[in-house]
Design an enzyme around this catalytic site. Structure first.
Site, short mmCIF file in Angstrom:
data_model
loop_
_atom_site.label_atom_id
_atom_site.label_comp_id
_atom_site.label_asym_id
_atom_site.label_seq_id
_atom_site.Cartn_x
_atom_site.Cartn_y
_atom_site.Cartn_z
N PHE A 140 -23.84 4.19 88.46
CA PHE A 140 -24.55 5.42 88.85
C PHE A 140 -24.04 5.85 90.21
O PHE A 140 -24.11 5.10 91.17
CB PHE A 140 -26.06 5.18 88.92
CG PHE A 140 -26.80 6.44 89.31
CD1 PHE A 140 -27.18 7.37 88.34
CD2 PHE A 140 -27.08 6.72 90.65
CE1 PHE A 140 -27.84 8.54 88.70
CE2 PHE A 140 -27.74 7.90 91.01
CZ PHE A 140 -28.12 8.81 90.04
N ASP A 223 -18.95 2.43 96.34
CA ASP A 223 -20.19 3.22 96.38
C ASP A 223 -21.30 2.28 96.86
O ASP A 223 -21.84 1.50 96.08
CB ASP A 223 -20.51 3.83 95.02
CG ASP A 223 -21.74 4.73 95.09
OD1 ASP A 223 -22.41 4.76 96.14
OD2 ASP A 223 -22.02 5.40 94.08
N LYS A 252 -29.11 6.90 101.07
CA LYS A 252 -30.41 6.21 100.99
C LYS A 252 -30.95 5.74 102.35
O LYS A 252 -31.61 6.51 103.03
CB LYS A 252 -30.34 5.09 99.96
CG LYS A 252 -30.18 5.67 98.54
CD LYS A 252 -30.62 4.74 97.43
CE LYS A 252 -30.78 5.51 96.13
NZ LYS A 252 -29.60 5.54 95.27
C1 LIG Z 1 -28.85 6.67 94.65
C2 LIG Z 1 -27.40 6.50 94.48
C3 LIG Z 1 -26.52 7.60 94.55
C4 LIG Z 1 -26.99 9.02 94.65
O1 LIG Z 1 -27.69 9.28 95.82
P1 LIG Z 1 -28.57 10.64 95.92
O2 LIG Z 1 -29.03 10.63 97.35
O3 LIG Z 1 -29.68 10.50 94.92
O4 LIG Z 1 -27.68 11.76 95.62
C5 LIG Z 1 -25.16 7.35 94.47
N1 LIG Z 1 -24.69 6.10 94.32
C6 LIG Z 1 -25.50 5.02 94.25
C7 LIG Z 1 -24.92 3.66 94.11
C8 LIG Z 1 -26.89 5.19 94.31
O5 LIG Z 1 -27.68 4.12 94.21
#
Ligand SMILES: *Cc1c(COP(=O)(O)O)cnc(C)c1O
Length: 401
Positions: A140, A223, A252
């Site tokens: 994700f 990521d 986050k």
């Molecule tokens: C939450 C998340 C995102 C997306 O972040 P948003 O602030 O919701 O756009 C991208 N990559 C990872 C690994 C995440 O956990």
């Protein structure tokens, strides 16, 4: 406050695009590890707005800097300088080893920036057909078109997305080796898959990424929107796995609740990016970057070490819980990012915990995820695990009855 949950639900049902399936609770206040709903009921918050409220709720120091900055100057745009981008960026550079930072407003935008910078790098190098990305099944990376293109779920109704993207099974390092070629711009992977069920990357897969990138020159984007910034007991979990990211996406926890994301970039990639290539109106505004600088200061002043020690306690307690309850088939994760793999749907556990005053959430259907604030103490972990113990016992009784 005289508002009721039913009022809120009724008005939302008329005016909010129904993209979310909400839990039946409305919060109005928080303090530390606790949230309070419209009726004044207290909940232990082991979700933290999905890993965002790293310092807990209404942290006095963070509250003070946000209030002070709001009363001074919030936003001026990237047409002008202000002091706080460099403050936050230098701290991020120190933590990550990547010297340059692009600020944006969310995790998805951080991923977007990384994808664009990877393409820009190869474009500048003259390898203009080097366009591909290799991502991971279960990954994700966010909901915007670019980030969605390297996200394994939620894609179907929105194609065609950007490509070519090849998804690889993270239990098959040999498939990654095959997928990464001289046409791959970058490999992107979470060190621990978060939304996809709290699944740490295996050392074999990490080694395969290093080997494939070394062999082909492909860039590696870590990521770390969820795993980064202390969540696992380390600044960045990619380093723990021996990975050498060229780019890291963060978000986050970065603003402790103020929306901010960032792409962390190596010097050689940064050198291929020109003025005007990318931008964001809000990105790196005074409020967000001052909040981020404060959060980052807390991380380096002992908070990451705190996560390592309380995270080890959480792991011990969860492993003990697993021995008591057969429906828990695996305990995964690191630090204060933990998942309980069940052999049944996790939804009744989430509901039961909330009814007993503990917030946890479900990912990947059968996984209970715990993301407590980084400031959580051992006593709060013990309380949460006791609540879970009660919920698992009650569910077992129901199954028997
Ligand atoms: C939450 C998340 C995102 C997306 O972040 P948003 O602030 O919701 O756009 C991208 N990559 C990872 C690994 C995440 O956990």
């Amino acid at each position: 406050m005289n508002v009721t949950l039913n009022d809120i639900r009724e008005r939302e049902s008329r005016h909010i695009v129904q993209t979310y399936k909400r839990q039946p609770v409305a919060f109005v206040r928080g303090r530390g590890v606790y949230l309070y709903d419209v009726d004044g009921r207290e909940y232990l918050d082991f979700v933290t707005g999905v890993g965002v409220a790293a310092l807990g709720h209404a942290h006095p120091g963070l509250t003070a800097v946000i209030a002070d900055q709001a009363a001074t100057l919030i936003h001026t745009s990237n047409l002008y300088y202000h002091p706080f981008q460099a403050d936050a960026a230098s701290r991020l550079a120190e933590l990550s080893g990547l010297p340059r930072v692009f600020f944006c407003n969310s995790g998805a935008e951080a991923v977007e920036a990384c994808l664009k910078f990877a393409r820009r790098f190869w474009y500048t190098k003259g390898e203009r057909d080097r366009l591909g990305f290799v991502a991971v099944e279960g990954a994700f990376s966010g909901r915007t078109m670019g980030a969605l293109s390297v996200t394994h779920h939620y894609r179907e109704p929105f194609g065609p997305l950007i490509g070519p993207v090849t998804f690889v099974d993270p239990s098959k390092p040999e498939d990654l080796a095959r997928a990464v070629t001289s046409k791959t711009a970058a490999v992107i992977a979470e060190p621990i898959i978060g939304e996809g069920g709290v699944r740490p990357m295996t050392p074999e897969f990490a080694a395969a990424i290093n080997e494939a990138c070394a062999r082909t020159g492909a860039l590696y984007i870590a990521d770390e929107v969820q795993t980064g910034l202390g969540r696992t007991g380390y600044p960045f979990y990619s380093k723990v796995l021996g990975l050498r990211p060229d780019l890291i996406s963060v978000g986050k926890a970065l603003g402790g609740g103020i929306p901010i994301g960032a792409a962390l970039v190596s010097e050689n990639i940064a050198q291929t990016i020109s003025a005007g290539d990318h931008g964001s109106t809000y990105g790196g505004n005074l409020l967000g970057t001052r909040a981020a600088a404060f959060v980052l200061e807390q991380l380096t002043n002992g908070l990451i070490d705190h996560v390592k020690s309380v995270g080890a306690h959480l792991e011990r307690r969860l492993r003990a819980l697993q021995l008591q309850h057969q429906i828990i088939v695996e305990v995964r994760g690191a630090g204060l990012m933990r998942g309980l793999q069940l052999d049944v749907d996790a939804a009744p556990i989430i509901d039961g915990a909330r009814e007993r005053g503990l917030l946890v959430n479900r990912t990947d259907e059968r996984v209970v995820r715990l993301l407590p604030p980084l400031v959580t103490e051992v006593s709060e972990i013990d309380r949460a695990v006791e609540i879970l113990d009660g919920v698992f016992s009650a569910v077992r009784q129901e199954v028997k009855a």
